[in-house]
Design a protein around this motif. Structure first.
Motif, PDB file in Angstrom:
ATOM      1  N   CYS A 221      34.877  41.370  38.069  1.00  0.00           N
ATOM      2  CA  CYS A 221      35.950  40.613  37.416  1.00  0.00           C
ATOM      3  C   CYS A 221      35.894  40.850  35.924  1.00  0.00           C
ATOM      4  O   CYS A 221      34.869  41.243  35.377  1.00  0.00           O
ATOM      5  N   ARG A 222      37.042  40.630  35.301  1.00  0.00           N
ATOM      6  CA  ARG A 222      37.128  40.710  33.839  1.00  0.00           C
ATOM      7  C   ARG A 222      37.121  39.285  33.308  1.00  0.00           C
ATOM      8  O   ARG A 222      37.928  38.454  33.729  1.00  0.00           O
TER       9      ARG A 222
ATOM     10  N   THR B 138      41.642  35.546  36.074  1.00  0.00           N
ATOM     11  CA  THR B 138      42.938  35.593  36.754  1.00  0.00           C
ATOM     12  C   THR B 138      42.767  36.358  38.061  1.00  0.00           C
ATOM     13  O   THR B 138      41.810  37.117  38.234  1.00  0.00           O
ATOM     14  N   ARG B 139      43.683  36.166  38.978  1.00  0.00           N
ATOM     15  CA  ARG B 139      43.607  36.915  40.242  1.00  0.00           C
ATOM     16  C   ARG B 139      43.723  38.417  39.994  1.00  0.00           C
ATOM     17  O   ARG B 139      43.122  39.220  40.696  1.00  0.00           O
TER      18      ARG B 139
ATOM     19  N   HIS C 202      46.620  26.279  40.101  1.00  0.00           N
ATOM     20  CA  HIS C 202      47.058  25.093  39.373  1.00  0.00           C
ATOM     21  C   HIS C 202      48.108  25.539  38.368  1.00  0.00           C
ATOM     22  O   HIS C 202      47.832  26.361  37.491  1.00  0.00           O
ATOM     23  N   GLU C 203      49.290  24.995  38.498  1.00  0.00           N
ATOM     24  CA  GLU C 203      50.436  25.464  37.720  1.00  0.00           C
ATOM     25  C   GLU C 203      50.200  25.405  36.219  1.00  0.00           C
ATOM     26  O   GLU C 203      50.513  26.347  35.499  1.00  0.00           O
TER      27      GLU C 203
ATOM     28  N   GLY D 115      47.659  29.089  36.741  1.00  0.00           N
ATOM     29  CA  GLY D 115      48.369  29.591  37.911  1.00  0.00           C
ATOM     30  C   GLY D 115      47.339  29.915  38.977  1.00  0.00           C
ATOM     31  O   GLY D 115      46.452  29.124  39.263  1.00  0.00           O
ATOM     32  N   HIS D 116      47.407  31.126  39.530  1.00  0.00           N
ATOM     33  CA  HIS D 116      46.407  31.581  40.498  1.00  0.00           C
ATOM     34  C   HIS D 116      45.174  32.051  39.745  1.00  0.00           C
ATOM     35  O   HIS D 116      45.292  32.806  38.779  1.00  0.00           O
ATOM     36  N   PHE D 117      43.996  31.631  40.191  1.00  0.00           N
ATOM     37  CA  PHE D 117      42.770  31.960  39.467  1.00  0.00           C
ATOM     38  C   PHE D 117      41.585  32.095  40.416  1.00  0.00           C
ATOM     39  O   PHE D 117      41.625  31.679  41.568  1.00  0.00           O
TER      40      PHE D 117
END
Length: 139
Positions: free
Chosen positions: A18-19, A45-46, A91-92, A96-98
């Motif tokens: 992951c970064r 982040t995804r 979580h908006e 967001g997507h994480f």
């Protein structure tokens, strides 16, 4: 600045990359889940996360009766050694997507990098993730 890190569970079956930007801090939380697991967490982040191996060995846990964060977070752990390397959620208003990365499972992070990262305390027990609880020494 973001840097690519590699991580794994204890037995090495589950591996990921992951970064991350550790300058954004490592988080300690007192919610019921983080308190019990003593997780030191950071977020990706995804798009910045990739599972490299062990997908077939992952089990997942999701709390059934709670709101954020558990209601929208899947906690993955290795069925062989039991280590939880990461969670995945949404979580908006957060990211967001994480992916929530267990910093203790990063294989190629140096002690100096971990020591330099600011620690952010979250009062998850009061659903206040922006402010620290009154007492943090036990975290």
């Amino acid at each position: 600045m973001k840097k690519t890190y590699h991580g794994s569970c204890h037995c090495g079956a589950v591996r990921y990359e992951c970064r991350l930007d550790l300058d954004e801090g490592l988080r300690k939380c007192n919610c019921s889940f983080c308190r019990r697991t003593r997780m030191l967490k950071t977020f990706s982040t995804r798009e910045d996360f990739r599972l490299l191996s062990g997908e077939d060995l992952l089990l997942t846990y999701r709390a059934a009766d709670s709101s954020w964060p558990e209601g929208d977070v899947d906690h993955y752990f290795c069925r062989t050694c039991g280590v939880r390397s990461f969670s995945r959620g949404y979580h908006e208003t957060f990211m967001g997507h994480f992916y929530c990365i267990n910093a203790g499972t990063l294989d190629d992070v140096s002690d100096a990098e971990l020591a330099a990262a600011p620690i952010i305390h979250e009062n998850g027990a009061a659903d206040d993730y922006e402010n620290p609880p009154a007492h943090t020494a036990y975290m």
